[in-house]
Design an enzyme around this catalytic site. Sequence first.
Site, PDB file in Angstrom:
ATOM      1  N   GLY A 248      -2.871  -7.878  11.058  1.00  0.00           N
ATOM      2  CA  GLY A 248      -1.793  -7.061  10.521  1.00  0.00           C
ATOM      3  C   GLY A 248      -1.048  -7.822   9.446  1.00  0.00           C
ATOM      4  O   GLY A 248      -1.176  -9.032   9.345  1.00  0.00           O
TER       5      GLY A 248
ATOM      6  N   CYS B  37      -6.662 -12.739  13.947  1.00  0.00           N
ATOM      7  CA  CYS B  37      -5.632 -13.026  12.931  1.00  0.00           C
ATOM      8  C   CYS B  37      -4.229 -12.793  13.505  1.00  0.00           C
ATOM      9  O   CYS B  37      -3.828 -13.492  14.435  1.00  0.00           O
ATOM     10  CB  CYS B  37      -5.906 -12.198  11.676  1.00  0.00           C
ATOM     11  SG  CYS B  37      -5.044 -12.834  10.241  1.00  0.00           S
ATOM     12  N   TYR B  38      -3.491 -11.794  13.024  1.00  0.00           N
ATOM     13  CA  TYR B  38      -2.158 -11.544  13.584  1.00  0.00           C
ATOM     14  C   TYR B  38      -2.247 -11.327  15.099  1.00  0.00           C
ATOM     15  O   TYR B  38      -1.372 -11.741  15.852  1.00  0.00           O
ATOM     16  CB  TYR B  38      -1.516 -10.323  12.916  1.00  0.00           C
ATOM     17  CG  TYR B  38      -0.166  -9.952  13.485  1.00  0.00           C
ATOM     18  CD1 TYR B  38       1.008 -10.502  12.986  1.00  0.00           C
ATOM     19  CD2 TYR B  38      -0.071  -9.049  14.547  1.00  0.00           C
ATOM     20  CE1 TYR B  38       2.244 -10.175  13.527  1.00  0.00           C
ATOM     21  CE2 TYR B  38       1.153  -8.710  15.099  1.00  0.00           C
ATOM     22  CZ  TYR B  38       2.317  -9.272  14.582  1.00  0.00           C
ATOM     23  OH  TYR B  38       3.530  -8.937  15.133  1.00  0.00           O
TER      24      TYR B  38
ATOM     25  N   HIS C 137     -11.544 -13.184  10.268  1.00  0.00           N
ATOM     26  CA  HIS C 137     -11.918 -11.789  10.547  1.00  0.00           C
ATOM     27  C   HIS C 137     -13.413 -11.658  10.830  1.00  0.00           C
ATOM     28  O   HIS C 137     -14.216 -11.668   9.888  1.00  0.00           O
ATOM     29  CB  HIS C 137     -11.536 -10.901   9.352  1.00  0.00           C
ATOM     30  CG  HIS C 137     -10.060 -10.744   9.216  1.00  0.00           C
ATOM     31  ND1 HIS C 137      -9.355  -9.747   9.855  1.00  0.00           N
ATOM     32  CD2 HIS C 137      -9.146 -11.481   8.545  1.00  0.00           C
ATOM     33  CE1 HIS C 137      -8.069  -9.867   9.574  1.00  0.00           C
ATOM     34  NE2 HIS C 137      -7.919 -10.914   8.784  1.00  0.00           N
TER      35      HIS C 137
ATOM     36  N   GLU D 297     -14.893  -9.017  11.773  1.00  0.00           N
ATOM     37  CA  GLU D 297     -15.348  -7.647  11.512  1.00  0.00           C
ATOM     38  C   GLU D 297     -15.821  -7.425  10.078  1.00  0.00           C
ATOM     39  O   GLU D 297     -16.494  -6.448   9.792  1.00  0.00           O
ATOM     40  CB  GLU D 297     -14.226  -6.647  11.858  1.00  0.00           C
ATOM     41  CG  GLU D 297     -13.006  -6.661  10.947  1.00  0.00           C
ATOM     42  CD  GLU D 297     -11.962  -7.715  11.300  1.00  0.00           C
ATOM     43  OE1 GLU D 297     -12.318  -8.719  11.934  1.00  0.00           O
ATOM     44  OE2 GLU D 297     -10.788  -7.548  10.914  1.00  0.00           O
TER      45      GLU D 297
ATOM     46  N   ASP E 116     -18.421  18.748   8.439  1.00  0.00           N
ATOM     47  CA  ASP E 116     -17.520  18.639   9.589  1.00  0.00           C
ATOM     48  C   ASP E 116     -17.341  19.983  10.299  1.00  0.00           C
ATOM     49  O   ASP E 116     -17.470  20.068  11.524  1.00  0.00           O
ATOM     50  CB  ASP E 116     -16.135  18.122   9.162  1.00  0.00           C
ATOM     51  CG  ASP E 116     -16.232  16.826   8.385  1.00  0.00           C
ATOM     52  OD1 ASP E 116     -17.284  16.172   8.487  1.00  0.00           O
ATOM     53  OD2 ASP E 116     -15.282  16.484   7.679  1.00  0.00           O
TER      54      ASP E 116
ATOM     55  N   LYS F  46     -17.267   9.674   9.865  1.00  0.00           N
ATOM     56  CA  LYS F  46     -18.116  10.599   9.106  1.00  0.00           C
ATOM     57  C   LYS F  46     -19.615  10.402   9.381  1.00  0.00           C
ATOM     58  O   LYS F  46     -20.351  11.355   9.598  1.00  0.00           O
ATOM     59  CB  LYS F  46     -17.839  10.405   7.609  1.00  0.00           C
ATOM     60  CG  LYS F  46     -18.474  11.447   6.725  1.00  0.00           C
ATOM     61  CD  LYS F  46     -17.574  12.641   6.605  1.00  0.00           C
ATOM     62  CE  LYS F  46     -18.081  13.675   5.655  1.00  0.00           C
ATOM     63  NZ  LYS F  46     -17.117  14.781   5.569  1.00  0.00           N
TER      64      LYS F  46
END
Length: 509
Positions: free
Chosen positions: A51, A78-79, A165, A167, A223, A365
């Site tokens: 964050g 991280c945060y 990170h 990710e 969608d 998506k």
Amino acid sequence: MIVIIDFGSQYNQLIARRVRECRVYCQILPPDVSIAHIRSLKPSGLILSGGPSSIYEENSPKADPEIFNLGIPVLGICYGMQFMADALGGTVKRAGKREYGFAELNISKAEGIFKGIDPKTISWMSHGDSIEAMPKGFEMTASTENTEIAAACHPEKKLYGLQFHPEVEHTPKGKDMLKNFLFDVCGCKKTWTMKSFAKEATAQIRETVGDKKIILGLSGGVDSSVTALLIHRAVGKNLTCIFVDNGLLRKNEAEKLKKTLTQNLDINIRFVDASEDFLKALAGVTDPEKKRKIIGKIFMDVFEAEAGKIKDAEFLGQGTLYPDIIESVSAFGGPTAVIKSHHNVGGLPKNMKLKLVEPLKYLFKDEVRALGKEIALPEELIWRQPFPGPGLAIRVLGEITKERLDILREVDAVLLEEIRNNGYYKKLWQSFAVLLPIKSVGVMGDQRTYENITAIRAVTSKDAMTADWARLPHKLLAHISNRIINEVRGVNRVVYDISSKPPSTIEWE
Ligand code: XMP
């Protein structure tokens, strides 16, 4: 499942994507979520996201420290790691040397989430604060040149912290670290598949809707089509879809959709031709935001009137996706300027007292496309490029008339035919034509012409947040230009849009 606590990182959706790619279901929740709610979800582990805040700032987001007493593994990123350190008695300080970008990670203990990872690997850092001391019971497991405590863990309590990170793609072994956390540390199983999702979602819709009636606004996009088919599978003819033809669709679009949807899918659909209402209301309007508001309002009026004819309807289906709901609940997203008001279009009509059914609201998506495939939605619907709700109204720049819409429809049809025939349709995020509100001089035969200019826009993108103009081959562009000028009356010039987003946007209005 895994719960991800959202401390406002721009990467938190990416964490969710990575977890789901490992076939583990996860949900992103705000930091003020109650412990009781987390418990009720029975997660196998928690991930605390990064964050933008500093932990010692007064209003920095904090979660209930009880999350560390749930008896399940926690991974702080991280945060999230700094919050963990602070909450359990460690110290966090502004870093002497801030660290952004690549950093070589030296792993001292290749266990837990570092199992099987080389002792030297690359990590992606993005932090201004650092941990000075971890709480009691923690051991340091990795460092970088500027950050002594780049990773730490409490082996008994299964608490893990990473200052970098895992990710993002820039941490090449990040996915392996997350896998270690999910499978070795948390003991998750790979049960999240579209097959299982489709089965559960169908059962859930059946349970919610029962033998009551449900309505759905169908746009022909992926969608709403997937939502329709899923609900149809659950409740059959108790679903009625409403398709509003606003006169702003592409050439033959309404007819093609009618054919695909009714013939192949056997779904109850009401087609309402309201094109005259829309065009009348749009006459003389040139401001893009005004166009959107008018279209949104008339759509609601037409939809409500049609829905009102369906007696005893109790539910309204909607194809809301996960990114939409994350954006609207994210507590620390901060106020973002309204660039275009499209995200407000398509909400629940205010006067309708219907209960919402949103079976896709936890999907991204690409997962919706995978689900479409799983439930055998025709390919042509699964792979449609996104098309904006206001349609060609925001592609006929300036004033909208039937005549100008028709010119654009012809141009657009030629363009799409070429894009499809040359194998670019699926590769591009969107490809379309725009009709400009100015004329230019040309020469055809020996005659001077003074006609319309059309712009071609073709972009690549992952999520429409950013986009790049497509480097289509010159030969193809030349062919498209030739065909448009030869075949479409009223156009004597074609230009290609070479701007990316930002600073431009995908649509011109
Ligand atoms: P922009 O132009 O903001 O577009 O870069 C991003 C994506 O959103 C689509 N778009 C809209 N979709 N109603 C919609 O439903 C709208 O008013 C609208 N405006 C833009 C655009 O086609 C692109 O995919």
